[in-house]
Design a protein around this motif. Structure first.
Motif, PDB file in Angstrom:
ATOM      1  N   GLU A  76       0.846  -1.190   0.000  1.00 49.96           N
ATOM      2  CA  GLU A  76       0.000   0.000   0.000  1.00 49.96           C
ATOM      3  C   GLU A  76       0.882   1.241   0.000  1.00 49.96           C
ATOM      4  OE1 GLU A  76      -4.031   0.323   2.188  1.00 49.96           O
ATOM      5  OE2 GLU A  76      -2.597   1.371   3.475  1.00 49.96           O
ATOM      6  N   ARG A  77       0.657   2.145  -0.975  1.00 47.94           N
ATOM      7  CA  ARG A  77       1.521   3.318  -1.137  1.00 47.94           C
ATOM      8  C   ARG A  77       0.715   4.510  -1.645  1.00 47.94           C
ATOM      9  NH1 ARG A  77       7.014   1.712  -1.292  1.00 47.94           N
ATOM     10  NH2 ARG A  77       7.150  -0.559  -1.148  1.00 47.94           N
ATOM     11  N   ILE A  78       1.364   5.686  -1.614  1.00 55.63           N
ATOM     12  CA  ILE A  78       0.759   6.886  -2.173  1.00 55.63           C
ATOM     13  C   ILE A  78       0.894   6.831  -3.691  1.00 55.63           C
ATOM     14  CG2 ILE A  78       0.866   9.400  -2.325  1.00 55.63           C
ATOM     15  CD1 ILE A  78       1.999   9.391   0.537  1.00 55.63           C
ATOM     16  N   GLY A  79      -0.239   6.794  -4.376  1.00 54.13           N
ATOM     17  CA  GLY A  79      -0.233   6.753  -5.826  1.00 54.13           C
ATOM     18  C   GLY A  79      -0.304   8.130  -6.465  1.00 54.13           C
ATOM     19  N   PHE A  80      -1.094   9.020  -5.847  1.00 51.91           N
ATOM     20  CA  PHE A  80      -1.290  10.355  -6.391  1.00 51.91           C
ATOM     21  C   PHE A  80      -1.421  11.356  -5.254  1.00 51.91           C
ATOM     22  CE2 PHE A  80      -3.469   7.313  -9.196  1.00 51.91           C
ATOM     23  CZ  PHE A  80      -2.816   7.545 -10.396  1.00 51.91           C
ATOM     24  N   ALA A  81      -1.039  12.595  -5.523  1.00 60.30           N
ATOM     25  CA  ALA A  81      -1.306  13.711  -4.616  1.00 60.30           C
ATOM     26  C   ALA A  81      -2.066  14.771  -5.410  1.00 60.30           C
ATOM     27  CB  ALA A  81      -0.013  14.296  -4.063  1.00 60.30           C
ATOM     28  N   ARG A  82      -3.098  15.360  -4.811  1.00 56.87           N
ATOM     29  CA  ARG A  82      -3.972  16.268  -5.555  1.00 56.87           C
ATOM     30  C   ARG A  82      -4.339  17.497  -4.740  1.00 56.87           C
ATOM     31  NH1 ARG A  82      -9.965  14.437  -7.624  1.00 56.87           N
ATOM     32  NH2 ARG A  82     -10.400  14.521  -5.376  1.00 56.87           N
ATOM     33  N   ILE A  83      -4.295  18.655  -5.396  1.00 58.30           N
ATOM     34  CA  ILE A  83      -4.848  19.896  -4.861  1.00 58.30           C
ATOM     35  C   ILE A  83      -6.155  20.164  -5.590  1.00 58.30           C
ATOM     36  CG2 ILE A  83      -4.514  22.365  -4.491  1.00 58.30           C
ATOM     37  CD1 ILE A  83      -1.511  21.899  -4.801  1.00 58.30           C
TER      38      ILE A  83
END
Length: 208
Positions: A76-83
């Protein structure tokens, strides 16, 4: 495979996609708000180096900052970061550019992105970047040690994050997928061309 659908759906709890016989299930995580002051957005590895801001101007203000956590089997990991800048349905995504970059120069499968060598990506306003860099240079190792302590407060296996407030805005830091690499950022627009969101893709999904 077109990236638009997953960019839109990865922040929906339970969304699942299969690529190359691998299944990725996503869930969103709101980590707070990012404060932007100058309208010049930067995405970079804040612990190594930062480039120029994107040519696309963004609104000033406070905006939700979300991570899309991807599970593949037991990993399990960070796939995307969004503003998220505004409500609305995103109809088009465009690759974010800095000065001197030209989409027409890219061959199929190529993209512009920022390099990561510390396993950490970030969003910030250009003014906040200048504050961050000045403080880091002034305080040296003590500043970095304090920064790592804050990142550890939100640590989970494979990932962590921290929102550092400066006098000129927020430096938002988060783990970058599998770690080091080159990662692209995209801007999302509604049918009238209004800017709705910015997203960084940390390369978990192996696009064709």
């Amino acid at each position: 495979m077109h990236k638009g659908p997953i960019f839109n759906e990865a922040f929906t709890d339970g969304f699942m996609i299969a690529v190359d016989e691998q299944r990725y299930q996503f869930r969103p995580q709101l980590i707070g708000e990012i404060r932007l002051e100058s309208g010049q957005l930067v995405a970079c590895d804040p612990l190594v180096s930062c480039d120029l801001p994107f040519t696309q101007a963004v609104p000033a203000g406070r905006f939700p900052l979300q991570l899309a956590i991807a599970r593949n089997g037991e990993d399990e990991r960070i796939g995307f970061a969004r503003i998220v800048f505004a409500p609305g349905r995103i109809e088009a995504w465009e690759l974010a550019l800095t000065a001197g970059q030209d989409r027409a120069s890219l061959k199929p499968g190529e993209f512009f992105g920022y390099g990561v060598d510390s396993g950490t990506g970030a969003f910030m306003d250009l003014a906040a970047l200048r504050e961050f860099e000045a403080r880091r240079q002034r305080e040296g190792e003590e500043f970095d040690d304090a920064l790592f302590e804050e990142l550890d407060k939100h640590y989970q296996h494979t990932r962590s994050w921290h929102l550092l407030e400066t006098a000129k805005g927020t430096v938002a830091m988060f783990s970058s997928g599998y770690g080091d690499g080159v990662y692209s950022t995209w801007f999302g627009y509604d049918s009238r061309g209004k800017l709705i969101a910015a997203i960084t893709d940390f390369g978990l999904v192996p696009w064709e």
